[in-house]
Write a protein that holds these residues in place. Structure first.
Motif, PDB file in Angstrom:
ATOM      1  N   THR A   1       0.861  -1.176   0.000  1.00  0.00           N
ATOM      2  CA  THR A   1       0.000   0.000   0.000  1.00  0.00           C
ATOM      3  C   THR A   1       0.901   1.230   0.000  1.00  0.00           C
ATOM      4  O   THR A   1       2.106   1.130   0.262  1.00  0.00           O
ATOM      5  CB  THR A   1      -0.889   0.031   1.259  1.00  0.00           C
ATOM      6  OG1 THR A   1      -0.035   0.163   2.413  1.00  0.00           O
ATOM      7  CG2 THR A   1      -1.746  -1.216   1.356  1.00  0.00           C
ATOM      8  N   ASP A   2       0.312   2.369  -0.251  1.00  0.00           N
ATOM      9  CA  ASP A   2       1.084   3.613  -0.222  1.00  0.00           C
ATOM     10  C   ASP A   2       1.777   3.798   1.128  1.00  0.00           C
ATOM     11  O   ASP A   2       2.934   4.216   1.192  1.00  0.00           O
ATOM     12  CB  ASP A   2       0.179   4.819  -0.510  1.00  0.00           C
ATOM     13  CG  ASP A   2      -0.369   4.817  -1.924  1.00  0.00           C
ATOM     14  OD1 ASP A   2       0.153   4.080  -2.790  1.00  0.00           O
ATOM     15  OD2 ASP A   2      -1.333   5.578  -2.177  1.00  0.00           O
ATOM     16  N   GLU A   3       1.064   3.481   2.200  1.00  0.00           N
ATOM     17  CA  GLU A   3       1.617   3.664   3.543  1.00  0.00           C
ATOM     18  C   GLU A   3       2.849   2.785   3.776  1.00  0.00           C
ATOM     19  O   GLU A   3       3.757   3.165   4.529  1.00  0.00           O
ATOM     20  CB  GLU A   3       0.555   3.361   4.604  1.00  0.00           C
ATOM     21  CG  GLU A   3      -0.619   4.325   4.603  1.00  0.00           C
ATOM     22  CD  GLU A   3      -1.601   4.117   3.448  1.00  0.00           C
ATOM     23  OE1 GLU A   3      -2.235   5.112   3.051  1.00  0.00           O
ATOM     24  OE2 GLU A   3      -1.700   2.993   2.916  1.00  0.00           O
ATOM     25  N   MET A   4       2.904   1.642   3.143  1.00  0.00           N
ATOM     26  CA  MET A   4       4.019   0.712   3.328  1.00  0.00           C
ATOM     27  C   MET A   4       5.315   1.207   2.682  1.00  0.00           C
ATOM     28  O   MET A   4       6.393   0.695   2.986  1.00  0.00           O
ATOM     29  CB  MET A   4       3.661  -0.660   2.755  1.00  0.00           C
ATOM     30  CG  MET A   4       2.548  -1.348   3.527  1.00  0.00           C
ATOM     31  SD  MET A   4       1.952  -2.845   2.681  1.00  0.00           S
ATOM     32  CE  MET A   4       3.333  -3.945   2.961  1.00  0.00           C
ATOM     33  N   LEU A   5       5.234   2.205   1.811  1.00  0.00           N
ATOM     34  CA  LEU A   5       6.432   2.694   1.122  1.00  0.00           C
ATOM     35  C   LEU A   5       7.441   3.323   2.076  1.00  0.00           C
ATOM     36  O   LEU A   5       8.631   3.411   1.764  1.00  0.00           O
ATOM     37  CB  LEU A   5       6.058   3.682   0.019  1.00  0.00           C
ATOM     38  CG  LEU A   5       5.340   3.071  -1.174  1.00  0.00           C
ATOM     39  CD1 LEU A   5       4.887   4.162  -2.135  1.00  0.00           C
ATOM     40  CD2 LEU A   5       6.225   2.044  -1.886  1.00  0.00           C
ATOM     41  N   LEU A   6       6.989   3.734   3.243  1.00  0.00           N
ATOM     42  CA  LEU A   6       7.915   4.309   4.230  1.00  0.00           C
ATOM     43  C   LEU A   6       8.474   3.254   5.188  1.00  0.00           C
ATOM     44  O   LEU A   6       9.330   3.575   6.018  1.00  0.00           O
ATOM     45  CB  LEU A   6       7.231   5.438   4.996  1.00  0.00           C
ATOM     46  CG  LEU A   6       6.894   6.669   4.139  1.00  0.00           C
ATOM     47  CD1 LEU A   6       6.191   7.723   4.974  1.00  0.00           C
ATOM     48  CD2 LEU A   6       8.139   7.243   3.481  1.00  0.00           C
ATOM     49  N   ASP A   7       8.022   2.022   5.080  1.00  0.00           N
ATOM     50  CA  ASP A   7       8.603   0.933   5.886  1.00  0.00           C
ATOM     51  C   ASP A   7      10.062   0.744   5.496  1.00  0.00           C
ATOM     52  O   ASP A   7      10.418   0.851   4.316  1.00  0.00           O
ATOM     53  CB  ASP A   7       7.864  -0.387   5.644  1.00  0.00           C
ATOM     54  CG  ASP A   7       6.432  -0.381   6.132  1.00  0.00           C
ATOM     55  OD1 ASP A   7       6.046   0.553   6.854  1.00  0.00           O
ATOM     56  OD2 ASP A   7       5.705  -1.328   5.769  1.00  0.00           O
TER      57      ASP A   7
END
Length: 173
Positions: free
Chosen positions: A106-112
């Motif tokens: 997801t978009d949010e996972m790109l900062l993981d």
């Protein structure tokens, strides 16, 4: 973290970049001939075919480090004998890469953050590096392609061979 900035903020951002970069690589691969695959500068450097195959293999190897199961050749698979086989493997891995990203992230996972070669990188930065890696090796390939007598397709602008089609004089040499 290796990156202090984010160029790929959404999966759609990556898709847009990839839909520009992947066709550029396909153009380079389409210009290869079977005879050109052995072109090299010296015995201590990769051949044109080996660089192309490295691009393909990296589409599986690098995303595999951050948990994406891209469909393509393994790291130890030998360089194919034909340019067509390299092109087909690239097409398969390139499509698979985009598919598994869209299906698994997801978009949010790109900062993981993920461990990449001993450093922590965000997934966003990892995708940015993957794109840069491909562009870097495409550039290397163009030099070997010229040495092999191949016409180099324009990627960001016209190549030397394409200037006439634009009705412009070739650049000064």
């Amino acid at each position: 973290m290796a990156d202090g900035f984010v160029l790929i903020r959404t999966i759609s951002d990556f898709e847009n970049w990839w839909n520009n970069e992947s066709p550029a690589t396909r153009k380079i691969f389409a210009a290869l001939t079977d005879e050109s695959l052995g072109q090299k500068i010296t015995d201590q450097h990769r051949t044109l075919g080996r660089i192309a195959w490295h691009i393909v293999q990296t589409l599986v190897e690098m995303p595999g480090r951050f948990g994406l199961p891209v469909d393509g050749p393994a790291e130890n698979d030998p360089v194919p004998a034909t340019a067509a086989e390299i092109q087909q493997a690239y097409d398969k891995a390139s499509k698979s890469l985009l598919h598994v990203i869209k299906e698994n992230w997801t978009d949010e996972m790109l900062l993981d953050e993920v461990d990449m070669y001993g450093s922590l990188w965000t997934k966003s930065f990892s995708l940015f590096v993957l794109i840069g890696h491909e562009a870097h090796h495409r550039a290397q390939m163009t030099v070997l392609m010229r040495q092999a007598g191949l016409k180099v397709p324009g990627i960001v602008g016209p190549s030397l061979e394409e200037w006439a089609a634009y009705g412009a004089p070739p650049p000064a040499i």
